[in-house]
Design a protein around this motif. Structure first.
Motif, PDB file in Angstrom:
ATOM      1  N   THR A  90       0.823  -1.220   0.000  1.00 56.77           N
ATOM      2  CA  THR A  90       0.000   0.000   0.000  1.00 56.77           C
ATOM      3  C   THR A  90       0.846   1.253   0.000  1.00 56.77           C
ATOM      4  OG1 THR A  90      -1.759  -1.152   1.206  1.00 56.77           O
ATOM      5  CG2 THR A  90      -1.814   1.259   1.229  1.00 56.77           C
ATOM      6  N   ARG A  94      -0.835   4.188  -4.751  1.00 56.85           N
ATOM      7  CA  ARG A  94      -1.871   4.548  -5.722  1.00 56.85           C
ATOM      8  C   ARG A  94      -1.813   6.035  -6.070  1.00 56.85           C
ATOM      9  NH1 ARG A  94      -5.376   1.090  -7.538  1.00 56.85           N
ATOM     10  NH2 ARG A  94      -5.641  -0.935  -6.530  1.00 56.85           N
ATOM     11  N   HIS A 104      -0.685  -2.698 -14.915  1.00 53.65           N
ATOM     12  CA  HIS A 104      -1.533  -1.759 -14.175  1.00 53.65           C
ATOM     13  C   HIS A 104      -2.597  -1.152 -15.090  1.00 53.65           C
ATOM     14  CE1 HIS A 104      -2.553   1.266 -11.120  1.00 53.65           C
ATOM     15  NE2 HIS A 104      -2.516   2.163 -12.096  1.00 53.65           N
ATOM     16  N   GLY A 155      -5.602  -3.028 -16.042  1.00 53.25           N
ATOM     17  CA  GLY A 155      -6.654  -3.097 -15.045  1.00 53.25           C
ATOM     18  C   GLY A 155      -6.401  -4.113 -13.965  1.00 53.25           C
ATOM     19  N   ASP A 156      -5.149  -4.604 -13.850  1.00 50.26           N
ATOM     20  CA  ASP A 156      -4.849  -5.642 -12.860  1.00 50.26           C
ATOM     21  C   ASP A 156      -5.056  -5.186 -11.432  1.00 50.26           C
ATOM     22  OD1 ASP A 156      -4.093  -6.950 -15.163  1.00 50.26           O
ATOM     23  OD2 ASP A 156      -2.182  -7.677 -14.354  1.00 50.26           O
ATOM     24  N   HIS A 157      -4.995  -3.849 -11.183  1.00 50.56           N
ATOM     25  CA  HIS A 157      -5.146  -3.334  -9.819  1.00 50.56           C
ATOM     26  C   HIS A 157      -6.449  -2.563  -9.647  1.00 50.56           C
ATOM     27  CE1 HIS A 157      -0.575  -3.229 -10.511  1.00 50.56           C
ATOM     28  NE2 HIS A 157      -0.886  -4.379  -9.928  1.00 50.56           N
ATOM     29  N   GLY A 158      -7.389  -2.757 -10.557  1.00 50.43           N
ATOM     30  CA  GLY A 158      -8.657  -2.045 -10.460  1.00 50.43           C
ATOM     31  C   GLY A 158      -8.742  -0.909 -11.464  1.00 50.43           C
ATOM     32  N   PRO A 159      -9.674   0.033 -11.268  1.00 55.77           N
ATOM     33  CA  PRO A 159      -9.856   1.150 -12.204  1.00 55.77           C
ATOM     34  C   PRO A 159      -8.565   1.934 -12.411  1.00 55.77           C
ATOM     35  CG  PRO A 159     -11.668   1.061 -10.621  1.00 55.77           C
ATOM     36  CD  PRO A 159     -10.645   0.072 -10.152  1.00 55.77           C
ATOM     37  N   ASP A 199      -6.583   5.290 -13.224  1.00 55.12           N
ATOM     38  CA  ASP A 199      -6.711   6.746 -13.127  1.00 55.12           C
ATOM     39  C   ASP A 199      -5.640   7.359 -14.020  1.00 55.12           C
ATOM     40  OD1 ASP A 199      -6.979   9.396 -12.444  1.00 55.12           O
ATOM     41  OD2 ASP A 199      -7.174   9.043 -10.306  1.00 55.12           O
TER      42      ASP A 199
END
Length: 469
Positions: free
Chosen positions: A315, A371, A412, A415-419, A421
């Motif tokens: 994180t 992130r 990344h 989309g491997d980690h979600g939406p 940006d």
């Protein structure tokens, strides 16, 4: 926190010592675009100390007699009202807390007097820029705030939709008609040769939208380059709670940062400037060695940690750099791959710089989110990674650590980690859908690709990256 309640703050708290003028448009010396946490912990912090040092000598911030603040900052939010809602009820006051391990120090900063929300009150921004007191416009709008096309040129249509360009053009027209001097426009964003890029982009905008101002801008205004360095995570509720305990007051605009700070500025100004050097700023003839080292080593390593760290379930930066699989990779990226492409200034020690960066990344007190760093990668990796790769490839050298980071970025944006940006999120998704695993590298970095024209992967690089997708 407010001008009235700050009198109750502990006597041991470091604080500004200058008189603050009314928050009138005619009292601002600096208009700053993009007043986020970084600006408050960096440029506003430097300005606050410059004004305090001058006031202690019975001068204003540029050394003239008098103790009144002549460099008050009007912050400009380009979209969100959040910072205005935090700072304006506090009369622009906020605190900067420096943390390292279990040690921390806090300073009350008074250089910001008001925050305007550009979409709601463009006239206030234009009037402040056009006022005789304004001599500086500064920028931390992030890479995407410059509205560049993939080839680096200005996207004029995008610039017309809520950017700083129309506001500057309107202010220039008023200054020209009033016979006022030009101003200095100082970029503090992570772009190579950011001053030259800003001057070129403003020139492109004026050529298309206000050609009668182009010659005035070129003759009267200056756009020095600068390099800024300070790690400033987005503040959390836990940060604000800790500050509240320390102060006995709520500070909705508090920022938490590291003790380290650096600002290197090309000494080329249209008018006078604050004496930022009293807070440690360096004025030089050429910023290039400093900005190149920062972009390729610090920012390049940060981006690598972001994508590789997210891959491994981390994180925060300190977690990622503490990962035994990532630390040596990042050290190689900085010390071997990036440093070898940099022509250092005589006083620069790049191996020592790399060592200091690893120590700064280890700071557990900051909780710098991966992130946050991973946002807008398409706007960052050209100057952080691709220029380094292009130089090394021309010398016949591999870029293994950077290739690994590129593979992580491609995963990344898949989309491997979600939406995702990123301003090119739609185009990146379309490229993945059309090209697939074994075509995505050429699709993005080849001729006509979103990131084409800087570095073209050779067969070895392509095979290395494809094996990790």
């Amino acid at each position: 926190m407010s001008a009235a309640t700050c009198r109750t703050l502990p006597d041991t708290l470091a604080r500004f010592t200058y008189a603050r003028p009314d928050a009138a448009l005619s009292n601002f010396g600096i208009v700053h675009f993009g007043i986020g946490a970084f600006h408050r912990a960096h440029q506003a912090w430097y300005t606050d100390q410059a004004m305090s040092a001058a006031a202690a000598q019975g001068q204003d911030a540029q050394g003239a007699p008098g103790g009144m603040d002549s460099w008050a900052i009007l912050g400009v939010s380009m979209r969100s009202p959040d910072v205005a809602l935090q700072l304006n009820p506090q009369d622009g006051l906020f605190t900067v807390t420096e943390c390292c391990g279990t040690r921390s120090t806090t300073r009350l900063v008074g250089s910001v007097r008001h925050v305007a929300i550009a979409p709601r009150e463009p006239e206030a921004v234009i009037a402040a820029l056009a006022a005789p007191t304004c001599r500086l416009a500064t920028f931390t709008v992030t890479e995407k705030g410059y509205c560049r096309e993939p080839d680096g040129g200005l996207d004029v249509e995008l610039a017309d939709k809520g950017s700083f360009y129309p506001l500057l053009a309107a202010a220039f027209e008023r200054r020209r008609k009033a016979g006022l001097e030009g101003i200095t426009l100082l970029s503090c964003d992570n772009l190579p040769h950011n001053g030259r890029q800003l001057a070129r982009l403003i020139g492109e905008y004026l050529a298309r939208r206000a050609p009668e101002l182009a010659a005035w801008f070129e003759a009267r205004c200056r756009c020095p380059s600068s390099m800024v360095d300070r790690i400033v995570p987005a503040p959390t509720e836990a940060d604000r709670a800790a500050v509240r305990t320390r102060l006995g007051l709520e500070d909705a605009a508090a920022v938490v940062t590291e003790p380290f700070s650096q600002w290197v500025i090309e000494d080329d100004f249209a008018q006078d400037r604050p004496r930022w050097e009293v807070a440690g700023a360096q004025f030089v003839r050429d910023v290039t060695p400093y900005e190149t080292a920062k972009l390729r080593m610090l920012n390049g390593a940060h981006s690598a940690l972001a994508y590789l760290g997210l891959d491994r379930g981390h994180t925060f930066v300190h977690q990622a750099i503490g990962d035994p699989a990532l630390r040596p990779l990042v050290a190689t990226l900085m010390r071997d791959e990036a440093a070898s492409t940099i022509t250092a200034a005589p006083e620069q020690d790049l191996p020592a710089y790399a060592g200091s960066l690893l120590e700064r990344f280890d700071n557990e007190a900051l909780n710098h989110r991966l992130r946050q760093i991973a946002m807008d990668g398409s706007q960052k990796i050209p100057q952080r990674w691709l220029e380094t790769l292009a130089i090394r490839q021309a010398r016949g050298l591999p870029g293994t650590a950077l290739w690994a980071a590129l593979a992580a970025w491609l995963r990344h944006v898949r989309g491997d980690h979600g939406p995702v940006d990123d301003p090119f999120a739609t185009e990146l998704a379309a490229a993945w859908n059309q090209a697939g695993r074994f075509g995505i590298v050429d699709s993005l970095f080849g001729e006509g690709g979103i990131l084409g024209g800087i570095w073209t992967p050779d067969e070895v690089a392509r095979a290395y990256i494809n094996a990790r997708l």
